[in-house]
Design a protein around this motif. Sequence first.
Motif, PDB file in Angstrom:
ATOM      1  N   MET A   1      12.677 -13.024  45.954  1.00  0.00           N
ATOM      2  CA  MET A   1      12.521 -13.947  44.859  1.00  0.00           C
ATOM      3  C   MET A   1      11.348 -14.867  45.152  1.00  0.00           C
ATOM      4  O   MET A   1      11.064 -15.180  46.304  1.00  0.00           O
ATOM      5  CB  MET A   1      13.820 -14.706  44.615  1.00  0.00           C
ATOM      6  CG  MET A   1      13.898 -16.091  45.191  1.00  0.00           C
ATOM      7  SD  MET A   1      15.391 -17.058  44.889  1.00  0.00           S
ATOM      8  CE  MET A   1      16.703 -15.956  45.205  1.00  0.00           C
ATOM      9  N   LYS A   2      10.700 -15.294  44.086  1.00  0.00           N
ATOM     10  CA  LYS A   2       9.590 -16.232  44.198  1.00  0.00           C
ATOM     11  C   LYS A   2      10.051 -17.561  43.616  1.00  0.00           C
ATOM     12  O   LYS A   2      10.681 -17.593  42.559  1.00  0.00           O
ATOM     13  CB  LYS A   2       8.389 -15.692  43.430  1.00  0.00           C
ATOM     14  CG  LYS A   2       7.195 -16.605  43.443  1.00  0.00           C
ATOM     15  CD  LYS A   2       6.040 -15.993  42.646  1.00  0.00           C
ATOM     16  CE  LYS A   2       4.893 -16.971  42.524  1.00  0.00           C
ATOM     17  NZ  LYS A   2       3.861 -16.458  41.602  1.00  0.00           N
ATOM     18  N   VAL A   3       9.752 -18.657  44.305  1.00  0.00           N
ATOM     19  CA  VAL A   3      10.096 -19.989  43.834  1.00  0.00           C
ATOM     20  C   VAL A   3       8.806 -20.719  43.470  1.00  0.00           C
ATOM     21  O   VAL A   3       7.876 -20.789  44.273  1.00  0.00           O
ATOM     22  CB  VAL A   3      10.874 -20.781  44.912  1.00  0.00           C
ATOM     23  CG1 VAL A   3      11.155 -22.199  44.446  1.00  0.00           C
ATOM     24  CG2 VAL A   3      12.170 -20.061  45.253  1.00  0.00           C
ATOM     25  N   VAL A   4       8.778 -21.252  42.243  1.00  0.00           N
ATOM     26  CA  VAL A   4       7.615 -21.979  41.748  1.00  0.00           C
ATOM     27  C   VAL A   4       8.030 -23.435  41.544  1.00  0.00           C
ATOM     28  O   VAL A   4       9.013 -23.710  40.843  1.00  0.00           O
ATOM     29  CB  VAL A   4       7.106 -21.380  40.414  1.00  0.00           C
ATOM     30  CG1 VAL A   4       5.904 -22.145  39.897  1.00  0.00           C
ATOM     31  CG2 VAL A   4       6.801 -19.894  40.572  1.00  0.00           C
TER      32      VAL A   4
ATOM     33  N   GLU B   1      11.788 -16.850  40.130  1.00  0.00           N
ATOM     34  CA  GLU B   1      11.341 -15.565  39.597  1.00  0.00           C
ATOM     35  C   GLU B   1      11.910 -14.464  40.488  1.00  0.00           C
ATOM     36  O   GLU B   1      11.399 -14.216  41.579  1.00  0.00           O
ATOM     37  CB  GLU B   1       9.820 -15.496  39.546  1.00  0.00           C
ATOM     38  CG  GLU B   1       9.222 -16.516  38.590  1.00  0.00           C
ATOM     39  CD  GLU B   1       7.702 -16.501  38.543  1.00  0.00           C
ATOM     40  OE1 GLU B   1       7.061 -15.922  39.454  1.00  0.00           O
ATOM     41  OE2 GLU B   1       7.162 -17.079  37.594  1.00  0.00           O
ATOM     42  N   PRO B   2      12.984 -13.810  40.027  1.00  0.00           N
ATOM     43  CA  PRO B   2      13.600 -12.769  40.849  1.00  0.00           C
ATOM     44  C   PRO B   2      12.719 -11.523  40.927  1.00  0.00           C
ATOM     45  O   PRO B   2      11.875 -11.292  40.059  1.00  0.00           O
ATOM     46  CB  PRO B   2      14.909 -12.459  40.123  1.00  0.00           C
ATOM     47  CG  PRO B   2      14.666 -12.854  38.716  1.00  0.00           C
ATOM     48  CD  PRO B   2      13.671 -13.983  38.749  1.00  0.00           C
ATOM     49  N   LYS B   3      12.909 -10.753  41.972  1.00  0.00           N
ATOM     50  CA  LYS B   3      12.211  -9.471  42.084  1.00  0.00           C
ATOM     51  C   LYS B   3      12.918  -8.484  41.173  1.00  0.00           C
ATOM     52  O   LYS B   3      14.116  -8.250  41.312  1.00  0.00           O
ATOM     53  CB  LYS B   3      12.224  -8.977  43.527  1.00  0.00           C
ATOM     54  CG  LYS B   3      11.513  -7.663  43.714  1.00  0.00           C
ATOM     55  CD  LYS B   3      10.711  -7.639  44.984  1.00  0.00           C
ATOM     56  CE  LYS B   3      10.027  -6.326  45.212  1.00  0.00           C
ATOM     57  NZ  LYS B   3       8.868  -6.092  44.400  1.00  0.00           N
ATOM     58  N   VAL B   4      12.156  -7.927  40.231  1.00  0.00           N
ATOM     59  CA  VAL B   4      12.707  -7.005  39.243  1.00  0.00           C
ATOM     60  C   VAL B   4      12.237  -5.597  39.584  1.00  0.00           C
ATOM     61  O   VAL B   4      11.047  -5.351  39.782  1.00  0.00           O
ATOM     62  CB  VAL B   4      12.255  -7.387  37.817  1.00  0.00           C
ATOM     63  CG1 VAL B   4      12.830  -6.412  36.790  1.00  0.00           C
ATOM     64  CG2 VAL B   4      12.673  -8.824  37.488  1.00  0.00           C
TER      65      VAL B   4
ATOM     66  N   GLY C   1      14.873   1.653  32.814  1.00  0.00           N
ATOM     67  CA  GLY C   1      15.252   0.267  32.589  1.00  0.00           C
ATOM     68  C   GLY C   1      14.896  -0.580  33.791  1.00  0.00           C
ATOM     69  O   GLY C   1      13.872  -0.352  34.439  1.00  0.00           O
ATOM     70  N   PHE C   2      15.727  -1.570  34.116  1.00  0.00           N
ATOM     71  CA  PHE C   2      15.437  -2.458  35.246  1.00  0.00           C
ATOM     72  C   PHE C   2      16.718  -2.875  35.942  1.00  0.00           C
ATOM     73  O   PHE C   2      17.820  -2.733  35.413  1.00  0.00           O
ATOM     74  CB  PHE C   2      14.649  -3.696  34.796  1.00  0.00           C
ATOM     75  CG  PHE C   2      15.454  -4.664  33.973  1.00  0.00           C
ATOM     76  CD1 PHE C   2      16.248  -5.641  34.564  1.00  0.00           C
ATOM     77  CD2 PHE C   2      15.430  -4.608  32.581  1.00  0.00           C
ATOM     78  CE1 PHE C   2      16.990  -6.531  33.811  1.00  0.00           C
ATOM     79  CE2 PHE C   2      16.175  -5.487  31.823  1.00  0.00           C
ATOM     80  CZ  PHE C   2      16.955  -6.449  32.436  1.00  0.00           C
ATOM     81  N   PHE C   3      16.536  -3.438  37.137  1.00  0.00           N
ATOM     82  CA  PHE C   3      17.613  -4.041  37.912  1.00  0.00           C
ATOM     83  C   PHE C   3      17.037  -5.248  38.622  1.00  0.00           C
ATOM     84  O   PHE C   3      15.911  -5.225  39.112  1.00  0.00           O
ATOM     85  CB  PHE C   3      18.160  -3.066  38.965  1.00  0.00           C
ATOM     86  CG  PHE C   3      19.079  -3.744  39.957  1.00  0.00           C
ATOM     87  CD1 PHE C   3      20.422  -3.922  39.661  1.00  0.00           C
ATOM     88  CD2 PHE C   3      18.590  -4.240  41.156  1.00  0.00           C
ATOM     89  CE1 PHE C   3      21.263  -4.575  40.562  1.00  0.00           C
ATOM     90  CE2 PHE C   3      19.425  -4.901  42.060  1.00  0.00           C
ATOM     91  CZ  PHE C   3      20.767  -5.058  41.757  1.00  0.00           C
ATOM     92  N   TYR C   4      17.792  -6.325  38.659  1.00  0.00           N
ATOM     93  CA  TYR C   4      17.460  -7.447  39.535  1.00  0.00           C
ATOM     94  C   TYR C   4      18.727  -8.186  39.904  1.00  0.00           C
ATOM     95  O   TYR C   4      19.719  -8.146  39.182  1.00  0.00           O
ATOM     96  CB  TYR C   4      16.405  -8.382  38.942  1.00  0.00           C
ATOM     97  CG  TYR C   4      16.852  -9.281  37.810  1.00  0.00           C
ATOM     98  CD1 TYR C   4      17.292 -10.578  38.042  1.00  0.00           C
ATOM     99  CD2 TYR C   4      16.778  -8.854  36.487  1.00  0.00           C
ATOM    100  CE1 TYR C   4      17.659 -11.409  37.003  1.00  0.00           C
ATOM    101  CE2 TYR C   4      17.138  -9.679  35.444  1.00  0.00           C
ATOM    102  CZ  TYR C   4      17.583 -10.955  35.703  1.00  0.00           C
ATOM    103  OH  TYR C   4      17.946 -11.777  34.671  1.00  0.00           O
ATOM    104  N   GLU C   5      18.673  -8.817  41.053  1.00  0.00           N
ATOM    105  CA  GLU C   5      19.784  -9.617  41.538  1.00  0.00           C
ATOM    106  C   GLU C   5      19.604 -11.003  40.919  1.00  0.00           C
ATOM    107  O   GLU C   5      18.669 -11.721  41.260  1.00  0.00           O
ATOM    108  CB  GLU C   5      19.685  -9.683  43.068  1.00  0.00           C
ATOM    109  CG  GLU C   5      20.946 -10.038  43.755  1.00  0.00           C
ATOM    110  CD  GLU C   5      20.817  -9.840  45.265  1.00  0.00           C
ATOM    111  OE1 GLU C   5      19.942 -10.479  45.886  1.00  0.00           O
ATOM    112  OE2 GLU C   5      21.584  -9.037  45.808  1.00  0.00           O
TER     113      GLU C   5
END
Length: 181
Positions: free
Chosen positions: A1-4, A15-18, A24-28
């Motif tokens: 994850m990225k924190v801004v 900003e989670p890693k997608v 489709g997609f998956f993210y935690e």
Amino acid sequence: MKVVTTDLPGVLIIEPKVYGDERGFFYESFNAKAFKEATGVNTKFVQNNHSRSKKGVLRGLHYQLDNPQGKLVRVSFGEVLDVAVDIRRSSPHFGKWVAVRLSAENHRQLWVPEGFAHGFVVLSEFAEFLYKTTNYYTPSAERCIRWNDRTLNIDWQLTEEPQLSAKDQEGKSLQEADLFP
């Protein structure tokens, strides 16, 4: 994850890693260990909330004086403009606000710590808004600051008058409101 970081210390864009492909997609959307490591915030969430609202609905600016709530917010359908306002009188950022677009497409989340009022306006035809709280909802502790308070002068990016609940229509000005020390 990225924190801004934002212009308000403590209010963070997550900003989670997608992971996505043609299927489709998956993210935690939340992992306590990763959240603590990335943000430095060690908290426990006790309640999850989910709302659906149509375009032009504005909810806020809400907070609880007793049993204050930190909130981790996100959008699973549509898009909102999400706003956090520092309402801690002792803060050098008192009365300042930040606004962040959250959408199902950008997967962004916003961490709003205790001591901040929170609100959002729906920009898409509909939006589904999800949030975790660090304390339980306590109706007697809930307060509301008027969305259009002239002191705050929040740019809600509206093209017409918002749709408000009766509670939000009765919000107080920043000067009249019960606030954090």
